[in-house]
Structure formats: structure tokens, C-alpha cells
Design an enzyme around this catalytic site. Structure first.
Site, PDB file in Angstrom:
ATOM      1  N   GLU A  76       0.826  -1.215   0.000  1.00 56.13           N
ATOM      2  CA  GLU A  76       0.000   0.000   0.000  1.00 56.13           C
ATOM      3  C   GLU A  76       0.857   1.262   0.000  1.00 56.13           C
ATOM      4  OE1 GLU A  76      -2.877  -0.323   3.154  1.00 56.13           O
ATOM      5  OE2 GLU A  76      -3.776  -2.134   2.325  1.00 56.13           O
ATOM      6  N   GLU A 113      -4.607  -9.098   0.661  1.00 55.94           N
ATOM      7  CA  GLU A 113      -5.101  -8.659   1.969  1.00 55.94           C
ATOM      8  C   GLU A 113      -6.599  -8.464   1.832  1.00 55.94           C
ATOM      9  OE1 GLU A 113      -2.448  -5.888   3.902  1.00 55.94           O
ATOM     10  OE2 GLU A 113      -4.132  -4.889   4.864  1.00 55.94           O
TER      11      GLU A 113
END
Length: 903
Positions: A501, A594
């Protein structure tokens, strides 16, 4: 600072001398690797303001940092800072030179030894008042927890005193017989900005707290006498989005070799043309010569399996120049290979390659490499194949802390985590978001887990103001190469992730260029495995996606904040994007790296219960802001998340997705979304103490379809809810189930397609018992009964292992249960408990899995949380015997556990 002579510590020095001489006297051991985890002294400054000025670099202001920064908030640009004081960075940067490929980019060490006159690095400094510690050591885990706000450390980093500056000191005795050898310090992890002095000389260091690194001590060693090793650590505040720990929290080693040796992580073994009949095994070997003259050596490598030699590579002779390295390549064919593969259908067989270097017929080095033989296929529509078997990722994300033990690595504690995850049906681990302890990969290799090995949580753009972005420009190449070079022989590692991220997913071509550089570095070290970086924002048309070998998505597959229950929330808003990514990258595997980010407190059930399958936790909707608990009906999520039900359904609807990784496997210290007054997360399918939440059984029902099981919730002790609707939910591997309340059937229900729970949402509570009977193909499959219990009357104590090693490292985890007079487990009991121990052992820590419990982990007094508590026990090293752990509570019959410790 008090200064004195060394002589009062002679007993400590002599004890090490005996060990060192005994080991060094074995002439047939050209390579010695000695643990130096014992005998350390530790000192931490009371505050950073009082610390010394031996800093790695200046840092930007972090006073505006937010403890409860949303996990998916956009990272921001680095802040430019000016340096107006001496920093030690120029002396530390050369420590990474071996991992910088371009010689022109390597660093030259300046003249001088900064800190040489500082008392803590001096031979005669009196550190007798410092704390005696054994490594691995986490300086913060004993607490105390910081309560309330504002706090020096908030919930985001676990409310524990991990920031600060500290020193470790230890005597080393290097015998005169070692003169002429290379002496190397190996540190598996130091949190963080570590800098090392030996005998007053600044040797080097490494700022990233998760990287294993080596330093050559040889130029500074006093052969035939005592040596003073001093290590300074500086752990910044606001540097992590989870609990980082602090200190020398992994193993530390001293390695002695001849100048001609196998280089650090100098073997790379790959396999090809693998079948049941044969496999071709390729070995790349790097030989290093630290001496002053050219040497001619012969490299011999044999392959061993279960203690016997099964193949030998052809010998290779080579000349290695003074101060140079030489790369060799050789190949052998192995007949009837035993392949490494994940259970339950495969066995994780492991081989050892033993490399011997000879000079003039004399052995000068031996080096062992653990590896496995297996084939991997990453198919864009069919998913992963291991040795030809299709394997769907049933994975979880794992942070590096070990609950009440903190960041200090312990093999048994990590093994227990993996054992419990396997019980749920987990077959894969994504290491979030940093390099692991090397022993963790030894476990995943042995146990057969698939691993995505990840490097960084940030690149050039920052999340917390003092995170890795501060050192990324200088250290990203050394850190990335060190990770891959160390772990590339591990068969459980199947993919490299270069980031999580990261802010560069927002910066177009500039971000793609950073991703490309890390991809190229990784491929240069290991061309055999795919690369990835996990993205929660980047869309299919963005250039950064083109760089990666595989598409790994965080939350985007099932959508982010796009369902009706989430429509009012601010932040990233994304529709389900699996089809769009699949259309854009039809030749690349897609993985849900995720997902979920569901939250719950074990055994806490809040009403009313949402009628949907997924909802964001909010005050009064699955969340209690006063108690800081989240409902265990397992339907509530972080704002950017989705329930397990929704995620499993999304994956099933898109079979070209190779599977996914749940956030998270275990609760972890820090990031306690949604209640940052707490100490630990709510994300795990297993709580911080190791007790499964209800969600554990939802995943078990989905991931172990042939295992007869049924699980019913909630508990059935609701004296204040008589006559009120109290929903009952069931998870099962069966295809239908019937629910009974006090013997009366409330109906039989069948699971529909993409349905992962059975719901009886209109049950009216009355005391007694609820019973569920599950069926599969019309035949009774499993059943469970939950009863209304009486008041607490007794405690039971059960160790996970009744025999452990008396080595000061092995552990037994003792589970305490609260029972009524009939021996029934009371699922909502919370009595205060007192722990004690007798015999040659100690209670290292206690816990209960309650994210709001700020009782210090070493405390021997702790209340049970919803019927359970935990004591972690270890034996005294070298003192075998019988340990008795006793747990008591007012008005309760005590529980006792007996544990034997053996040499």
C-alpha cells in the site's frame, strides 16, 4: 558516568573464555557459529531528550502525528530537513556496500571513529548497574502500558514504551588461536538504527530494524584477550503502524571463518526438470577471499537427505584474488527426488547441501544450505500449482510480534502460532510488512506453509512521519538484496513482495519507476520467483501495475466502501474490481493479498445484530465505545473492509483469483481499529493470547470441508435478555443443520450457494441449552451443545505441552478455563485470577486475549476474559525437574498444571 577497571567482572569474562577456548580448540571446525545471546548488559535512557548525541541522522518534526491514522489514508511526500550537527550516517552507510551492485554507488568510510571517547564504548566503563538481559530481548514488552490520551505512545504502536535510545554491552573473548581468522558479528534483527562499536571503534550498523546484517569485526579484534562490544539503538516514535518492539529482539551470533570462505548467503540452489524420477539441481556458489594473496581453492558440494548423501556436484577449482569474490556454477541430476510440498496431500521434504572448500587438500570452510525440490506454476486463470497439484491460497497475514512475548523471537511461540493457523485450514502466510526472523522460515519450510515474503510498508512517501521513507533512498537496495539473498533457498517462499500500500501507487510513472527499480533488484537476486507489491488504490490502467509479475490486491477485489452499509463513509471508494484487473492483465495471476479486515472481541456479543452479511463497525452498530469491544457475531469490519462471508463469496464467484490472505491470522499489538484506547488489534481470527475467535470456525468450515465440525454462537448466559430476540448463528462443514432450544427444534436450514453461515435471527432467549446438529448429504455430520451455566466454581489449567526442554527458550502455554460446579465452561466469566509457580521454571507472561486489558504482561494477577486466560511458562536453563503452575481465584477451586522439563 562512573569509570573503573574491568577486574571485578573477571568471573563473567572467565566463564566465556572457557566456552570460547573449548570451541576454538577443535581444529576440524573451519567455520564456527556461536550464539552470543547470553551475558548482555542493557541501559535505556529515561527519555530521548536525555540521550547522547551519537545519532544516525536528524529527523523531521513528528509532533503533528496522528496515533489513529486510518490504515488506508493516502501516504504523503517526505519532508526536507537540514543537518546542522554531526551525524554518523556516513560511517554506517558502508555497511550496506556488499548489497549495492554498482561499485560507483558504494560508500567510502570517512576517517575517524565517532563516539570513540564516549564512556559506554570504553573497556573500563562500569555497567554493573545496568540490567542483565538475555537475547532475544524486547525492551518494551514488560510495559507498563500507557493508558488514556494523550499518551507518550498511543494505541497505534501498542501503548508500550518501544520508542527511545538504548545501549547493549557485552564482553567477547577471542582466543589468540583465532588470529588470522575472519570474525563476523551477525545480528538477525535490531530495532532500530543500530550502530556497533568494538573496543571503541565504530564498526558499522544498519538502520532498518527488520534486516539481518553482518559486520566484519576482524580489524578491531583484540586476539588473545577481552573485547568490548557496544551496540546503540534508537527507536523513533511515530515510526510504525503497529507495535515494532525495541532492542536486540532476534538472535545475535559470532561467526569465525578462515579468510577464504563461502560468502555471506553465498549459495543459491534452484531446481528444474523436476519429476518423480529425476530433478536437475543447479548451484551458484560465491567464494570470498578476505586475505592478502590470491588463493586457489576447490569447492565440493554434496546433497544429503535424512542423514545420508544422495548426490554430489562436480568439484570446481578456482582462483580467488585478494579481497575478491569468485562466482561458480555447477549442476547435478538427482534420481527419485523427494519433493517439497504443502500438506495435506504433499510432504515438505527438505534437503541439505554441504559445501566444503579445500586449499591444498586442507578444509578451509564448510557451509550448509537448506533447500527443497518443487515446481511452481502461476497460471493466470487456474491459479497456483505446486508439483502439479492445484493449491488455492487459504492464507493469512501475520505481523512479527508474538503477543505477550512481544517482538522477541521465540521458536516455540512462532510454531504455536502456525500450528493453530493450520488447525483453521491455513496453508499460506503473507509476512506483513517486513522481513521475518530467519527461524520463522525454518518453521514454514519444515511445516509446509507457502510464504509471500515482504520487504517494506513504505517507499519514498511516508505513512507515519518517521517510518522507513527516511532511509529508503540510501537503504532500499541493500535491504531488498539482503532479504532475497538470505531467504531465496527457502522452499516455502514462493513470491517476493516489494511493498504494501505504498504512496507511489498515487504518483503515476514516477511511482512505477520506483517499483521497477525494486522489481529489477529482486529479479537480479532471484529470477525464479514472481514479484509483487500489494495495492489498495492503484487501478488497472495505472502504470505501476505493469511492473509486477503478479497482481496482488488489498481489499479491491470485493470492493472498498461501496456496499450500501458503507456508503456514508469517507475514504477510498472502489467497486469490486476482480473482473477489471483480470481483463487488463489476462496473463497475470491475481491474488487477494489482503482481505476482510473484519474485527471482533472474542466472546463479546452485542445487540442488535445487523441483518446483512457485512457492515462497518460503529458505535452502537457492532461496537461499544465505552467497553471498547466489537461484537463477536463476526459481521463487522474496519471501514475499508468486508466480512469473512463477503470475502469468501467474492473469491468463489471469481475462480480465476488464486485465493487470498485474511487480515489477519492473529491479533497483534497496536493498530486497535476502531478503539485506539486499546492495546492490540481486533482483526485476528485468533486473539492475542492464542484463543480462537468465532471467526476461526467460519474459516475452518470453508477451508477444511472434509473435517466434521459445527460451531454455534453466542454463549447462552443472558439473564437480562429473557424473552428478547437473541440471534443464533452456526458455522459448519455440513450442508445443513438443525437448531434446538431446550429440546424443541427451531428448524432445519440448508446452506445456499456462496453462503457461509446458517442464521436463526429470531430466537427468543430462554435459559437452558441450544444444540445444533449438522448434516452432510443427509447424514448426521457433527453436533455441539452450549448450555446456560451456573456461577463460577472452579478453574482448570491445561498445558499445551506437558514436557519441555530445560533450556530457557522452550515454552509451555497453559490455558486456564473458568468452570461451574458441573464442570461446564463458562463462556462469559471474568473473575480475577492469581498465578504462581513452583519448581525450576518461571511464568514469563500472562494474557487473556482482551484487547482492552492494560495489565502488564509479566503480571501474575489477571482477570479471565470470557472464560479464558493464559500463562506462558519456561524452564530454567540446565535445571530439569517438575514445574507446577497454580491458578487461583476468590471462591474458586484452584487449577494446577504440571510440566516436566528435561535436558
Amino acid at each position: 558516568m562512573a569509570v573503573r577497571r574491568r577486574f571485578p567482572r573477571l568471573a563473567l569474562v572467565l566463564s566465556f573464555v572457557c566456552t570460547a577456548i573449548a570451541v576454538s580448540s577443535v581444529a576440524a571446525a573451519p567455520r564456527e557459529r556461536l550464539s552470543i545471546n547470553d551475558g548482555w548488559r542493557f541501559y535505556k535512557y529515561a527519555s530521548t531528550a536525555e540521550a547522547d548525541a551519537l545519532i544516525y541522522d536528524v529527523r523531521p518534526d513528528d509532533s503533528a502525528a496522528r496515533d489513529d491514522r486510518p490504515a488506508d489514508e493516502k501516504p504523503t511526500e517526505a519532508v526536507a530537513i537540514e543537518v546542522h550537527q554531526q551525524v554518523l550516517k556516513p560511517w554506517i552507510l558502508p555497511s550496506g556496500n556488499a548489497f549495492i551492485k554498482d561499485p560507483a554507488q558504494r560508500h567510502t568510510r570517512p576517517e575517524g571513529d565517532p563516539g570513540a571517547d564516549f564512556p559506554f564504548v570504553q573497556d573500563d566503563f562500569d555497567d554493573s548497574a545496568w540490567e542483565a538481559v538475555t537475547l532475544p530481548h524486547d525492551w518494551a514488552i514488560a510495559g507498563p502500558f500507557y493508558a488514556g490520551d494523550p499518551a507518550p505512545v498511543g494505541g497505534g504502536m501498542g501503548r508500550l514504551p518501544s520508542p527511545g535510545v538504548a545501549w547493549y554491552r557485552r564482553d567477547l573473548v577471542i582466543p589468540a588461536s583465532d588470529a588470522g581468522r575472519t570474525i563476523t558479528l551477525e545480528i538477525d534483527g535490531a530495532m532500530s538504527y543500530s550502530m556497533v562499536w568494538l573496543n571503541g571503534h565504530l564498526v558499522g550498523g544498519w538502520p532498518f530494524g527488520y534486516t539481518t546484517y553482518h559486520l566484519d569485526l576482524t580489524p578491531y579484534v583484540n586476539f588473545g584477550g577481552a573485547n568490548q562490544l557496544a551496540i546503540r539503538l534508537d527507536n523513533p516514535p511515530n515510526s510504525s503502524r503497529w507495535y515494532p518492539g525495541g532492542g536486540l529482539y532476534r538472535n545475535v551470533w559470532l561467526t569465525k571463518t578462515n579468510p577464504v570462505q563461502v560468502a555471506q548467503w553465498g549459495t543459491f540452489i534452484t531446481t528444474r526438470d523436476v519429476s518423480a524420477e529425476a530433478a536437475t539441481i543447479d548451484l551458484e556458489l560465491v567464494v570470498q577471499n578476505n586475505g592478502d594473496a590470491e588463493e586457489t581453492v576447490t569447492a565440493e558440494t554434496s546433497i544429503e537427505f535424512q542423514g545420508g548423501v544422495v548426490a554430489r556436484f562436480p568439484d570446481r577449482e578456482t582462483k580467488v584474488g585478494a579481497g575478491a569474490k569468485q562466482r561458480l556454477a555447477t549442476t547435478v541430476e538427482l534420481e527419485n527426488p523427494r519433493r517439497w510440498g504443502p500438506p495435506p496431500n504433499q510432504v515438505p521434504h527438505l534437503y541439505r547441501a554441504i559445501t566444503t572448500l579445500r586449499r591444498g587438500g586442507q578444509v578451509v570452510d564448510t557451509y550448509e544450505t537448506r533447500f527443497g525440490i518443487r515446481t511452481l506454476e502461476f497460471h493466470p486463470t487456474k491459479g497456483l500449482f505446486v508439483n502439479g497439484e492445484h493449491i488455492t491460497f487459504q492464507g493469512v497475514n501475520q505481523h512479527h510480534d508474538l503477543g505477550a512475548l512481544g517482538a522477541a523471537f521465540n521458536v516455540r511461540a512462532a510454531e504455536r502460532q502456525l500450528e493453530l493457523l493450520r488447525e483453521a485450514g491455513v496453508n499460506a502466510i503473507r509476512l506483513a510488512h517486513n522481513p521475518p526472523a530467519p527461524e520463522l522460515l525454518e518453521l514454514t519450510d519444515r511445516m509446509g506453509f507457502l510464504v509471500i515474503n515482504e520487504s517494506f510498508d513504505a517507499w519514498e512517501r511516508k505513512k507515519p512521519p518517521l517510518d522507513f521513507h527516511l532511509i529508503f533512498p540510501d537503504w532500499s537496495e541493500p535491504d531488498m538484496r539482503a532479504l532475497v539473498r538470505r531467504d531465496r533457498n527457502s522452499p516455502s517462499v514462493i513470491m517476493w513482495s516489494t511493498g504494501n500500500e505504498v504512496g507511489e501507487q498515487y504518483t503515476g510513472e514516477a511511482g512505477a519507476a520506483v517499483a521497477q527499480r525494486l522489481h529489477d533488484i529482486t529479479k537480479d537476486e532471484d529470477p525464479t520467483r514472481p514479484t509483487a507489491a500489494s495495492f489498495n488504490f492503484a487501478k488497472p490502467h495505472m502504470p505501476i501495475l505493469r511492473v509486477m509479475d503478479a497482481i496482488t490486491l488489498n481489499y479491491q477485489g470485493e470492493g472498498i466502501r461501496n456496499a450500501p452499509a458503507y456508503a456514508h463513509l469517507k475514504g477510498i471508494n472502489t467497486p469490486p474490481l476482480y473482473p477489471a484487473f483480470h481483463d487488463a492483465f489476462p496473463a497475470k495471476m491475481i491474488i487477494s493479498s489482503e482481505n476482510a479486515a473484519a474485527v471482533s472481541s472474542r466472546g463479546e456479543y452485542l445487540f442488535p445484530v445487523t441483518s446483512g452479511i457485512s457492515a462497518p463497525v460503529e458505535d452502537g452498530q457492532g461496537g461499544d465505545p465505552v467497553a471498547m469491544h466489537v461484537s463477536a457475531y463476526e459481521l463487522y469490519t474496519a471501514p475499508f473492509g468486508s466480512s469473512a462471508d463477503k470475502v469468501l463469496g467474492s473469491l468463489a464467484r471469481h475462480p480465476y483469483v488464486a485465493g487470498g490472505f485474511v487480515w489477519s491470522g492473529w491479533d497483534y499489538l497496536g493498530e486497535p481499529t476502531p478503539y485506539y484506547g486499546a492495546r492490540s488489534s481486533y482483526f485476528g481470527i485468533i486473539d492475542l493470547a492464542g484463543f480462537p475467535k468465532d471467526r476461526f470456525y467460519l474459516y475452518q468450515a470453508a477451508w477444511r470441508p472434509h473435517y466434521p465440525m459445527v460451531h454455534v454462537l453466542p454463549h447462552w448466559n443472558w439473564p437480562d435478555r429473557v424473552g428478547q430476540i437473541t440471534p443464533v448463528h452456526v458455522f459448519t462443514t455440513g450442508d445443513e443443520a438443525e437448531l434446538f432450544l431446550n429440546g424443541e427444534s427451531l428448524g432445519r436450514k440448508t446452506k445456499g450457494e456462496f453462503e457461509y453461515r446458517l442464521r436463526w435471527d429470531d430466537v427468543v432467549y430462554e435459559p437452558g441449552e441450544i444444540k445444533v446438529v449438522a448434516y452432510k448429504h443427509g447424514t448426521k455430520w457433527a453436533e455441539q451443545t452450549v448450555k446456560t451455566t451456573g456461577p463460577a466454581a472452579a478453574l482448570s489449567a491445561e498445558p499445551d505441552r506437558a514436557t519441555i526442554a530445560a533450556d530457557g527458550q522452550d515454552l509451555s502455554f497453559v490455558t486456564v478455563r473458568v468452570l461451574d460446579a458441573d464442570g461446564e465452561f463458562i463462556r462469559n466469566a471474568k473473575p480475577e485470577l492469581r498465578f504462581s509457580i513452583s519448581g525450576p521454571g518461571e511464568i514469563v507472561a500472562t494474557d487473556n486475549g482482551d484487547p482492552t486489558d492494560l495489565t502488564a504482561f509479566p503480571s501474575l494477577q489477571r482477570r479471565a476474559f470470557n472464560g479464558l486466560a493464559l500463562a506462558i511458562v519456561r524452564g530454567q536453563p540446565g535445571e530439569p525437574g517438575e514445574i507446577t503452575v497454580t491458578v487461583e481465584g476468590d471462591g474458586l477451586t484452584a487449577g494446577r498444571a504440571v510440566i516436566a522439563t528435561q535436558e
